[in-house]
Scaffold this active site. Structure first.
Site, short mmCIF file in Angstrom:
data_model
loop_
_atom_site.label_atom_id
_atom_site.label_comp_id
_atom_site.label_asym_id
_atom_site.label_seq_id
_atom_site.Cartn_x
_atom_site.Cartn_y
_atom_site.Cartn_z
N VAL A 287 -85.11 12.82 -13.35
CA VAL A 287 -86.53 12.63 -13.70
C VAL A 287 -86.71 12.33 -15.18
O VAL A 287 -87.57 11.53 -15.57
CB VAL A 287 -87.33 13.89 -13.30
CG1 VAL A 287 -88.74 13.83 -13.87
CG2 VAL A 287 -87.35 14.05 -11.80
N ALA A 288 -85.90 12.95 -16.02
CA ALA A 288 -86.09 12.87 -17.47
C ALA A 288 -86.15 11.45 -18.02
O ALA A 288 -87.00 11.14 -18.87
CB ALA A 288 -85.00 13.67 -18.18
N ILE A 290 -87.16 8.67 -16.68
CA ILE A 290 -88.20 7.80 -16.13
C ILE A 290 -89.38 7.72 -17.09
O ILE A 290 -89.97 8.75 -17.45
CB ILE A 290 -88.68 8.32 -14.76
CG1 ILE A 290 -87.51 8.45 -13.78
CG2 ILE A 290 -89.75 7.39 -14.19
CD1 ILE A 290 -86.81 7.16 -13.49
N ASP A 334 -110.97 -32.74 -17.42
CA ASP A 334 -111.79 -33.92 -17.21
C ASP A 334 -113.25 -33.48 -17.05
O ASP A 334 -113.57 -32.71 -16.15
CB ASP A 334 -111.33 -34.66 -15.95
CG ASP A 334 -112.24 -35.84 -15.62
OD1 ASP A 334 -112.95 -36.28 -16.53
OD2 ASP A 334 -112.21 -36.31 -14.47
#
Length: 404
Positions: A287-288, A290, A334
């Site tokens: 987890v760290a 991320i 145009d």
């Protein structure tokens, strides 16, 4: 190639028949359709307009979650919930929801602006209905309508030409060919069709460069060639370079943390640590790394960029698209027939070595011709010659302040 084969199949019959047979083929006549038949065909074919499908609000919100990085964050939230780290779970959930909400709101505003712009950019067409030449909104055209069009106008539908003279059409929007194509009403041969040269067909949206023509409407709205292309484009999902890089980064970091967490878990078991402790430690290690705040930072940054472009009247529907829009340095546009009524006003005439000022605006029938600020009472020869040429070399008329 596939598009050209489909085109050949659709137009083969209508292109090969003789001009006088076309009205019968489309169940119409050179005098146009009658009111009852017009209402019937309008109910069957619908308005002559291409509408971009707007997804349901719920689907548009769920679409904001379609990112590999968001999927990774959701997995992390689940892991943190499993190990009891509820603060981390709530923070990650808030980040993901905030990210999706900002994108949802911004894309909703862009869709509303585009729909409003589509309603604003309407046009009119000259048609023959029940033997009378009138002008109607182009969205009310139906197959079988007899159209009269000319230089400076865009074809409002797919049209089989019935009459023409030196008609030149710019088809670059469909074929990418910059050279105008000469159009006529002559039936095509098998050889012409095999080469994809539909000289007697005016395709919707193509620009008429020169002269005038008359024809019968074959297809309207989504059944026209641009309509079929628009339907195909809406089914295609294209990722911008930014999204590709984010997905690549997400894959890299996901694979890396999984490998590290697996090695850590295995090593912990080998050194005799408890299974639960090893799992929690490995999960924390996964987890760290991320970056929970990355999606929110990206979304807010893109939203600010979209806002900056909106202040310059540039509408961006999807947030990631602002990356590609922001790199544009030159836009070629145009003007003719875009947001105007395609009307021009003569303000000055040069004849016989003399400049004459012309008053009046548009089709307003009030105005004077002056020379050096003084109204002229008699037309000098050169000026009279120019006015006579202008009268004889057009077939327009003015009724109720509008051109016919």
């Amino acid at each position: 190639m596939q598009h050209m084969i489909m085109l050949m199949t659709r137009w083969k019959n209508i292109s090969e028949i003789r001009t006088e047979e076309v009205p019968d083929e489309l169940e119409t006549s050179v005098n146009g359709l009658k009111e009852a038949e017009i209402r019937k065909r309008l109910n069957i074919h619908g308005p002559n307009e291409i509408l971009f499908k707007r997804p349901m609000a719920l689907l548009r919100f769920l679409k904001q979650f379609q990112s590999l990085l968001v999927y990774v964050l959701l997995m992390v939230a689940i892991f943190t919930a499993v190990i009891g780290e509820w603060i981390d779970t709530v923070v990650i959930a808030r980040v993901v929801i905030l990210n999706s909400t900002v994108g949802f709101i911004q894309e909703g505003k862009a869709s509303e602006a585009i729909e409003a712009l589509q309603k604003f950019t309407w046009s009119e067409s000259a048609v023959i209905r029940d033997g009378e030449k009138i002008r109607i909104p182009s969205r009310l055209l139906v197959p079988g309508d007899i159209i009269i069009t000319g230089g400076g106008e865009r074809s409002p539908a797919d049209i089989r030409i019935l009459e023409s003279k030196n008609l030149l059409v710019d088809e670059s929007a469909l074929t990418e060919e910059s050279v105008p194509v000469e159009k006529d009403s002559d039936p095509l041969t098998d050889e012409d069709i095999e080469r994809g040269e539909f000289r007697n067909i005016l395709f919707s949206g193509t620009l008429i460069m020169k002269e005038r023509g008359m024809g019968a409407v074959i297809s309207t709205g989504p059944e026209t060639e641009p309509g079929r292309i628009a339907e195909t484009v809406q089914k295609v999902e294209v990722k911008t370079p930014l999204l590709k890089k984010i997905d690549e980064f997400s894959r890299t970091i996901t694979i890396t943390v999984i490998i590290l967490a697996t090695l850590n878990f295995t090593a912990a078991l080998i050194f005799g640590y408890e299974t639960v402790f090893s799992f929690l430690t490995s999960t924390s290690l996964a987890v760290a790394p991320i970056p929970e705040g990355l999606p929110a930072v990206l979304t807010v940054t893109l939203a600010l960029a979209v806002r900056a472009m909106a202040e310059r009247n540039a509408i961006v529907r999807n947030l990631p698209s602002v990356e590609t829009r922001g790199s544009v340095t030159v836009i070629c546009s145009d003007k003719t027939g875009t947001l105007t009524r395609n009307e021009m006003t003569v303000k000055c005439i040069y004849a016989g070595g003399v400049f004459y000022e012309v008053e009046g605006t548009g089709y307003d029938q009030e105005g004077k011709i002056k020379r050096k600020g003084v109204e002229i009472t008699e037309n000098p020869g050169p000026l009279e010659d120019i006015l006579t040429c202008a009268l004889n070399f057009n077939n327009a008329s003015v009724e109720g302040g509008a051109s016919r």
